[in-house]
Design an enzyme around this catalytic site. Structure first.
Site, PDB file in Angstrom:
ATOM      1  N   LYS A 111     -56.819 -35.989   6.571  1.00 24.03           N
ATOM      2  CA  LYS A 111     -57.345 -34.852   7.336  1.00 24.03           C
ATOM      3  C   LYS A 111     -58.724 -34.435   6.848  1.00 24.03           C
ATOM      4  O   LYS A 111     -59.605 -34.141   7.655  1.00 24.03           O
ATOM      5  CB  LYS A 111     -56.387 -33.652   7.267  1.00 24.03           C
ATOM      6  N   LYS A 193     -47.411 -46.862  16.623  1.00 28.12           N
ATOM      7  CA  LYS A 193     -46.107 -46.198  16.560  1.00 28.12           C
ATOM      8  C   LYS A 193     -45.868 -45.310  17.791  1.00 28.12           C
ATOM      9  O   LYS A 193     -46.788 -44.635  18.256  1.00 28.12           O
ATOM     10  CB  LYS A 193     -46.101 -45.352  15.280  1.00 28.12           C
ATOM     11  N   LYS A 196     -44.654 -38.516  18.758  1.00 28.94           N
ATOM     12  CA  LYS A 196     -44.615 -37.243  19.487  1.00 28.94           C
ATOM     13  C   LYS A 196     -46.001 -36.861  19.994  1.00 28.94           C
ATOM     14  O   LYS A 196     -46.149 -36.178  20.989  1.00 28.94           O
ATOM     15  CB  LYS A 196     -44.182 -36.133  18.529  1.00 28.94           C
TER      16      LYS A 196
HETATM   17  P1  AMP Z   1     -42.003 -37.309  12.842  1.00 28.36           P
HETATM   18  O1  AMP Z   1     -41.748 -37.441  14.302  1.00 28.36           O
HETATM   19  O2  AMP Z   1     -43.229 -38.069  12.397  1.00 28.36           O
HETATM   20  O3  AMP Z   1     -41.927 -35.900  12.337  1.00 28.36           O
HETATM   21  O4  AMP Z   1     -40.817 -38.069  12.095  1.00 28.36           O
HETATM   22  C1  AMP Z   1     -39.475 -37.650  12.036  1.00 28.36           C
HETATM   23  C2  AMP Z   1     -38.619 -38.832  11.602  1.00 28.36           C
HETATM   24  O5  AMP Z   1     -38.549 -39.826  12.657  1.00 28.36           O
HETATM   25  C3  AMP Z   1     -39.175 -39.593  10.380  1.00 28.36           C
HETATM   26  O6  AMP Z   1     -38.097 -40.031   9.562  1.00 28.36           O
HETATM   27  C4  AMP Z   1     -39.898 -40.778  10.989  1.00 28.36           C
HETATM   28  O7  AMP Z   1     -39.960 -41.868  10.136  1.00 28.36           O
HETATM   29  C5  AMP Z   1     -39.026 -41.090  12.212  1.00 28.36           C
HETATM   30  N1  AMP Z   1     -39.863 -41.670  13.285  1.00 28.36           N
HETATM   31  C6  AMP Z   1     -40.846 -41.046  13.972  1.00 28.36           C
HETATM   32  N2  AMP Z   1     -41.407 -41.882  14.891  1.00 28.36           N
HETATM   33  C7  AMP Z   1     -40.774 -43.087  14.762  1.00 28.36           C
HETATM   34  C8  AMP Z   1     -40.898 -44.356  15.413  1.00 28.36           C
HETATM   35  N3  AMP Z   1     -41.783 -44.573  16.379  1.00 28.36           N
HETATM   36  N4  AMP Z   1     -40.086 -45.353  15.023  1.00 28.36           N
HETATM   37  C9  AMP Z   1     -39.170 -45.160  14.036  1.00 28.36           C
HETATM   38  N5  AMP Z   1     -39.001 -43.980  13.383  1.00 28.36           N
HETATM   39  C10 AMP Z   1     -39.783 -42.950  13.733  1.00 28.36           C
END
Ligand code: AMP
Ligand code: TRP
Length: 329
Positions: A111, A193, A196
């Site tokens: 950041k 990836k 969100k």
């Molecule tokens: P986040 O959405 O980055 O807050 O991640 C929340 C959880 O979901 C974490 O354990 C991430 O590793 C998992 N996660 C988020 N996006 C993915 C994705 N595209 N594939 C696999 N795991 C994901």
């Protein structure tokens, strides 16, 4: 029984990537471990959040967790802000962490390197709060995505430092990153990836997407021009991503799916993946709606925070005693 803990920030909408990469594992582990899963809302406000949106995301997140199969009888599910000891231990651990350690955290470094303005002090110190979340419950394992591994390692360092200085207080946690489906990729840009925060909505499947629309997103997923169905994430990232999604949702091994599709076209594979995703989302959302309508969320959170508070209070008392805050016996 060993203890497992994980937190998830109630920011943005949950995606199929979150389900396959994280939530699915929590559901699997809930029988084998003493599980603590919490909504990391203290972490969510390290960046500006709209209160109404935060509220909606929090409720959705809990309902989706339950709809995905987390069982409140097996898992202690709670809101971080309901257990005030997190903030208290967070402060104490902040005072046992060096500036240099926090400056080395990649999230903060990225950041600042991008020249982002308005970075809060909370964003800088949040790994200390995360360490408090983990050490509070003596977690043995912390299932996280690779991006969070560094923070769990910092929690280990802080725990060891504290134990060395004051005597045995915290268990040393280990990060746990998943194997299959650890990374689900964007449908439109399969080397990135699924996230969100993805700007192109066609690349991401939200767990609350209209199932028919989600099926169309699978249909228009970016593939390649080789025309062979095989698992090769380097040469064929799009097809490999679809195979991973299918295998994760229907439980069939990727090799077996590949066998079935010998000599067949991408259209047929997309149709099957689309149908499976459609069915998965329809069932999930039916349970989600029933949970939202049932009014049971409040009671589940109340029970979860009571149990968590009890354990957290015991831990914080121990910590206070160790550092010399308690002057009467
Ligand atoms: P986040 O959405 O980055 O807050 O991640 C929340 C959880 O979901 C974490 O354990 C991430 O590793 C998992 N996660 C988020 N996006 C993915 C994705 N595209 N594939 C696999 N795991 C994901
Ligand atoms: N920082 C994590 C994230 O951004 C969420 C989190 C907060 C967490 N506290 C935790 C994860 C404790 C595991 C354990 O995704």
């Amino acid at each position: 029984m060993q203890t497992m803990l994980s937190g998830i920030k109630p920011t943005g909408r949950l995606t199929l990537g979150n389900y396959i990469g994280a939530i699915r594992q929590f559901v699997e582990y809930q029988d084998e471990y003493e599980m603590y899963i919490f909504i990391a809302n203290l972490h969510a406000i390290t960046v500006a959040e709209d209160p109404a949106e935060l509220k909606r995301n929090t409720k959705d997140l809990i309902a989706l967790y339950l709809a995905c199969g987390l069982d409140p009888k097996k898992v202690t599910l709670f809101l971080q802000s309901d257990v005030h000891q997190h903030a208290e231990l967070g402060w104490i651990l902040t005072c046992h962490t060096y500036m240099g350690e926090l400056q080395r955290m990649t999230q903060y470094k990225d950041k600042t390197a991008k020249g982002e303005t308005g970075i809060t002090a909370g964003l800088f110190t949040y790994p200390c709060l995360m360490a408090a979340d983990i050490l509070m419950y003596d977690a043995d394992y912390v299932p996280v995505g690779v991006d969070q591994k560094q923070h769990v390692e910092l929690a280990r360092d802080i725990a060891e430092r504290f134990n060395n200085r004051y005597g045995e207080t915290f268990r040393i946690p280990q990060p746990l990153t998943s194997k299959v489906g650890a990374k689900i990729y964007s449908l439109q840009n399969p080397t990135k990836k699924m996230s969100k925060s993805e700007t192109n909505p066609k690349g991401t499947i939200d767990l609350l997407d209209d199932p028919a629309q989600a099926r169309n997103k699978i249909k228009s997923a970016v593939t390649d021009s080789l025309g062979i169905i095989q698992y090769d994430p380097i040469e064929q990232p799009g097809i490999s991503n679809l195979l991973t999604i299918l295998s994760s949702l229907n439980g069939e091994a990727i090799e077996s799916i590949v066998q079935r599709y010998q000599g067949k076209g991408y259209g047929e594979l997309k149709k099957e993946v689309g149908d499976v995703v459609y069915q998965f989302l329809s069932n999930l959302q039916e349970r989600y709606r029933a949970i939202m309508a049932s009014g049971q969320i409040d009671a589940i959170l109340k029970e979860g925070s009571e149990k968590a508070s009890w354990i957290a209070e015991k831990k914080i008392r121990k910590v206070k005693k160790k550092i010399g805050f308690q002057i009467v016996k």
